[in-house]
Design an enzyme around this catalytic site. Structure first.
Site: not given
Length: 352
Positions: A62, A289
């Site tokens: 990420y 998220g």
């Protein structure tokens, strides 16, 4: 917020966890997800902790490690209050040792993650992909050594097929090594493939599901609808091709049903979609998220209530699909039901 054990382990996590893929923002792909810096991440984490969230998930891939760096910095001073989950296996560079799950790669990945996160241990370390080029015995042994050293506490996998996960479980059992307790999987109302093989395996072997993309790659936020242009701010413009495939007509049918339930319950489309997942068999935690406090506040609103049986049945029916092979030949026959009784109670339970 309810709390559950992950599979057969003593690791306790909140039913909703926070995904830090929006932290960092390096590169075109993850930059389209978000570019949350340390100060903004700290505010989101404060909001999560206030709501009872204790699981924070990231990965080395990420934003080229920036997600781990931002998460670690934002958690400074409260490390012991949270469960940190990270992953490794996907390519992080062009070198021969920059991908996979070899001994060298895993040891380096764990050391690098510990440094970026600013911690002395990783609570849950997951293999981000299956590596066919590395013997499973090597993978299991090095993970067991890392557990015994205290650098990682529990192991898991992500996006494994049924036979791949079973191979790892059986190899770990044969060698008396730590077995994976978690499987991070894609699962949503518009993506129920997990239920056919991986869910029964998870229940049988007591492996807890950590669900990623529970809103179908951002398609069940309430902003994607039949006959309405995709919002200009949607990350789907840049990332749709990399996400799970979705049949548009099925998506619209599900969103129509979500609208009905949202109206009846005075909740949002996203909250209903998330809540549907939280009580599914084997689910330990659902990763949510957010790029800002408003998005996070909405998603956290999925906790603390339950869908009625009629609403759950409506969503089950509208999102159902034909069984894949080898299930479809007998799925609707009585004999199949006698040979294959319904799943026994879910592995994931509230912890008292």
């Amino acid at each position: 917020m309810r709390y559950r054990r992950v599979g057969s382990s003593d690791l306790v996590v909140s039913e909703y966890g926070f995904g830090a893929a929006t932290f960092g923002g390096r590169g075109d792909f993850f930059g389209a997800w978000g570019a949350t810096d340390v100060d903004a991440a700290r505010e989101l984490i404060d909001q999560c902790l206030d709501a009872g969230v204790n699981l924070f998930d990231t990965a080395d891939v990420y934003s080229d490690g920036a997600s781990e760096e931002v998460l670690g910095a934002a958690l400074r001073g409260r490390r012991d209050k949270v469960v940190i989950s990270t992953k490794a296996a996907l390519p992080t560079g062009d070198g021969a040792g920059d991908y996979g799950t070899s001994r060298r790669r895993l040891v380096q990945a764990v050391e690098s993650a510990l440094r970026r996160l600013g911690t002395d241990r990783i609570d849950l370390f997951q293999l981000h992909a299956y590596d066919a080029s590395t013997p499973m015995e090597e993978v299991v042994d090095v993970l067991d050594e890392l557990v015994r050293s205290g650098k990682i506490l529990y192991t898991g996998v992500s996006n494994f097929s049924g036979w791949q996960l079973m191979k790892m479980l059986s190899t770990a059992d044969e060698r008396g090594a730590a077995r994976p307790v978690a499987h991070q999987v894609y699962y949503s109302l518009i993506g129920r493939d997990y239920e056919w093989e991986l869910m029964p395996l998870a229940v049988e072997e007591r492996v807890g599901a950590i669900v990623w993309s529970p809103l179908g790659w951002g398609r069940m936020t309430g902003r994607v609808r039949r006959g309405v242009p995709l919002p200009s701010s949607s990350r789907l413009h840049a990332t749709a091709s990399a996400g799970p495939p979705v049949d548009d007509e099925r998506l619209y049918r599900v969103v129509d049903a979500l609208d009905r339930v949202a109206h009846d319950t005075a909740k949002t489309v996203a909250q209903v979609a998330l809540n549907w997942l939280s009580d599914r068999h084997s689910v330990s935690s659902v990763i949510i998220g957010a790029r800002n406090r408003e998005q996070l506040n909405e998603n956290l609103g999925a906790a603390g209530w339950s869908l009625s049986a009629p609403h759950r049945e409506l969503l089950d029916n509208v999102s159902d699909t034909d069984a894949p092979y080898p299930y479809f030949p007998y799925y609707r026959q009585d004999g199949f039901a006698r040979l294959n009784p319904p799943l026994y109670p879910a592995v994931a339970r509230d912890c008292s």
